[in-house]
Write a protein that holds these residues in place. Structure first.
Motif, PDB file in Angstrom:
ATOM      1  N   VAL A 133      -0.902   2.520  -0.794  1.00 17.48           N
ATOM      2  CA  VAL A 133       0.579   1.977  -0.309  1.00 17.48           C
ATOM      3  C   VAL A 133       0.461   0.517  -0.407  1.00 17.48           C
ATOM      4  N   ARG A 144       2.911  -1.938   0.647  1.00 21.94           N
ATOM      5  CA  ARG A 144       4.273  -2.189   1.399  1.00 21.94           C
ATOM      6  C   ARG A 144       5.179  -3.250   1.080  1.00 21.94           C
ATOM      7  N   LYS A 190       6.911  -1.863  -1.803  1.00 18.45           N
ATOM      8  CA  LYS A 190       7.453  -0.609  -1.791  1.00 18.45           C
ATOM      9  C   LYS A 190       7.109   0.644  -2.861  1.00 18.45           C
ATOM     10  N   LEU A 241      10.767   9.955  -0.464  1.00 14.87           N
ATOM     11  CA  LEU A 241      10.464   8.584  -0.731  1.00 14.87           C
ATOM     12  C   LEU A 241      11.254   7.705  -1.681  1.00 14.87           C
ATOM     13  N   TRP A 246      11.305   3.814  -2.009  1.00 14.35           N
ATOM     14  CA  TRP A 246       9.959   3.468  -2.573  1.00 14.35           C
ATOM     15  C   TRP A 246       9.888   3.879  -4.113  1.00 14.35           C
TER      16      TRP A 246
END
Length: 102
Positions: free
Chosen positions: A9, A11, A14, A61, A66
């Protein structure tokens, strides 16, 4: 805590990455399922549920904003450079969207 439990991931950007094993996630499934000999009543529905769940988690997602990258395990093993370039493009694209420079 993200749907599908991504393997990696980012973050800040995203971006999530999934590394999907060929058997468990149904690579080339229409051909592969014909070759399963043992315990077909268990394996075929299980893998088809995995495929369905992967699609649903990807959809969720993306709705959450994302970027979702999925790599087959064999692709990473045979073309790691191509996979890295794909991740780099995603990060650069997300950086530009957010007006950030890396």
């Amino acid at each position: 805590g993200l749907p599908g439990k991504p393997d990696i991931v980012f973050r800040k950007y995203k971006i999530v990455l999934f590394i999907d094993g060929e058997f468990w996630h149904g690579y080339n499934w229409d051909e592969k399922k014909r070759t399963i000999k043992a315990n077909r009543a268990y394996w075929i529905p299980k893998i088809e549920r995995n495929i369905s769940r992967d699609k649903e988690n990807t959809k969720i997602l993306r709705k959450l904003g994302w970027a979702v990258l999925r790599f087959w395990q064999h692709k990473i093993e045979t073309d790691v450079e191509g996979c890295v370039k794909r991740v780099e493009r995603a990060v650069l694209g997300r950086s530009k969207e957010r007006g950030k420079m890396i």
